[in-house]
Design an enzyme around this catalytic site. Structure first.
Site, PDB file in Angstrom:
ATOM      1  N   ALA A   8      42.057  66.719  41.685  1.00 47.79           N
ATOM      2  CA  ALA A   8      42.535  65.594  40.874  1.00 47.79           C
ATOM      3  C   ALA A   8      41.588  64.409  40.926  1.00 47.79           C
ATOM      4  O   ALA A   8      41.921  63.340  41.420  1.00 47.79           O
ATOM      5  CB  ALA A   8      43.932  65.180  41.325  1.00 47.79           C
ATOM      6  N   ILE A  11      39.197  63.582  35.545  1.00 48.93           N
ATOM      7  CA  ILE A  11      39.873  64.310  34.469  1.00 48.93           C
ATOM      8  C   ILE A  11      41.221  64.839  34.938  1.00 48.93           C
ATOM      9  O   ILE A  11      42.237  64.728  34.236  1.00 48.93           O
ATOM     10  CB  ILE A  11      38.986  65.461  33.950  1.00 48.93           C
ATOM     11  N   GLY A  12      41.263  65.411  36.135  1.00 46.60           N
ATOM     12  CA  GLY A  12      42.532  65.897  36.668  1.00 46.60           C
ATOM     13  C   GLY A  12      43.539  64.777  36.821  1.00 46.60           C
ATOM     14  O   GLY A  12      44.729  64.936  36.538  1.00 46.60           O
ATOM     15  N   LYS A 205      30.054  72.063  23.319  1.00 49.26           N
ATOM     16  CA  LYS A 205      29.951  71.066  24.392  1.00 49.26           C
ATOM     17  C   LYS A 205      28.760  71.373  25.300  1.00 49.26           C
ATOM     18  O   LYS A 205      27.960  70.478  25.622  1.00 49.26           O
ATOM     19  CB  LYS A 205      31.238  71.018  25.205  1.00 49.26           C
ATOM     20  N   ASN A 209      25.268  69.456  26.981  1.00 53.26           N
ATOM     21  CA  ASN A 209      25.180  69.329  28.431  1.00 53.26           C
ATOM     22  C   ASN A 209      23.979  70.060  29.026  1.00 53.26           C
ATOM     23  O   ASN A 209      23.378  69.607  30.002  1.00 53.26           O
ATOM     24  CB  ASN A 209      26.451  69.858  29.093  1.00 53.26           C
ATOM     25  N   ASN A 213      21.984  66.636  30.301  1.00 51.15           N
ATOM     26  CA  ASN A 213      22.179  66.434  31.739  1.00 51.15           C
ATOM     27  C   ASN A 213      20.905  66.678  32.544  1.00 51.15           C
ATOM     28  O   ASN A 213      20.503  65.814  33.331  1.00 51.15           O
ATOM     29  CB  ASN A 213      23.325  67.308  32.237  1.00 51.15           C
TER      30      ASN A 213
END
Length: 325
Positions: A8, A11-12, A205, A209, A213
């Site tokens: 968590a 995003i979580g 996506k 990336n 990245n």
């Protein structure tokens, strides 16, 4: 519906906060350290669109405390999954679905992918095959994450932009379990379409990336520089064209062209990619999930990817020297 967020972080935490606020889902959050302590003491605070709210989902330190779930949303960084897969076992009942909200090529990529590579394992992200065995792909619902968020301090999630989590079964069916999860996410305020070709969405996506990245980590440049500097843009474009050739050999169809995808990155502006942020903070970088796996797939389908290979070699050395690999 019993739903657990495993990992968590930003995003979580965003998903947990909104799902818990709606109240229709029994949400459990598994976290650790100061973040867990802050949530247990003060609740989980979400800051979004200039507004704040505090919710109190069940926050625990282990899967044993959480117990079996209907859905487990995995929002870890990809390199953390092999070490976490065994820890997740107490969450898995007979019909538990695992929602794979992880960047890059996932461990289950070839599951139910009709053709000569069906059920092949991806060594870059699952070196010993243990993730496949412990988190069997038959449990998986794919999830492509579009929102951006961060954890400015323990127990606090700052939501920057985006509200879409695209879902899809590996075999392309529109299952009851995917529909039910979609409905829960929509009720919580997200967009959550169920798509028959989840790998197509994943690649759009990943397309950015796999280039943005690594180049940002090698140069420390933000997205506006990577997409605006002619030389960097050319390298970025070539990597993406190589990625497109690999993906198309595996049956993926791109709904946009490479220049439109780069333009989408440019619109984000002076943004530090997640990989650059990890480098600056001395944290492990998603080298293999975002680029190593792409080069592995190139070898599998026998598509040349010389630029990606060069950048991967440089990136791995950069990460090792920084203690981030």
């Amino acid at each position: 519906m019993k739903l657990c967020i495993f990992g968590a972080g930003a995003i979580g935490g965003l998903m947990a906060a909104k799902l818990a606020a709606k109240g229709d889902v029994d949400v459990t959050v598994i976290a650790r350290g100061p973040h867990l302590a802050a949530m247990q003491a003060n609740g989980l605070k979400l800051v979004s669109d200039g507004q704040e709210m505090v919710v109190r989902p069940r926050c625990v330190a282990s899967a044993e405390e959480a117990g079996p779930q209907d859905y487990v949303l995995v929002t870890l960084k990809a390199h953390s999954l092999p070490g976490a897969a065994k820890q997740m076992q107490p969450l898995l009942g007979e019909n538990t679905a695992i929602v794979s909200a992880i960047n890059g090529i996932p461990w289950w990529y070839f599951h139910k992918l009709a053709g000569p590579y069906e059920d092949r394992r991806v060594a870059s992200v699952d070196p010993d095959g243990s993730v496949w065995d412990l988190l069997h792909p038959s449990r998986v619902i794919g999830c492509v994450v579009y929102p951006a968020a961060e954890v400015p301090e323990p127990g606090v999630i700052e939501h920057t932009y985006g509200d879409r989590f695209t879902l899809g079964e590996p075999d392309g069916t529109r299952s009851e379990r995917a529909n039910a999860l979609s409905a829960a996410l929509v009720a919580a305020g997200f967009k959550a379409p169920v798509r028959p070709k989840i790998r197509d969405e994943m690649w759009v996506k990943l397309w950015g990336n796999m280039a943005f990245n690594p180049l940002s980590a090698l140069t420390t440049a933000t997205l506006d520089i990577i997409t605006g500097d002619p030389e960097l843009r050319a390298v970025c474009r070539q990597m993406m064209l190589e990625g497109q050739a690999i993906a198309e050999r595996l049956g993926v169809r791109f709904a946009i062209d490479v220049d439109k995808r780069i333009a989408g990155g440019a619109e984000v502006g002076a943004h530090k990619t997640s990989m650059l942020q990890d480098l600056e903070r001395g944290r492990p970088m998603e080298v293999d999930a975002l680029l190593g796996s792409v080069v592995e797939l190139a070898e599998i389908v026998e598509v040349p990817a010389p630029t990606c290979r060069i950048v991967l070699a440089l990136l791995r050395t950069r990460a090792r020297l920084a203690g981030c690999y």
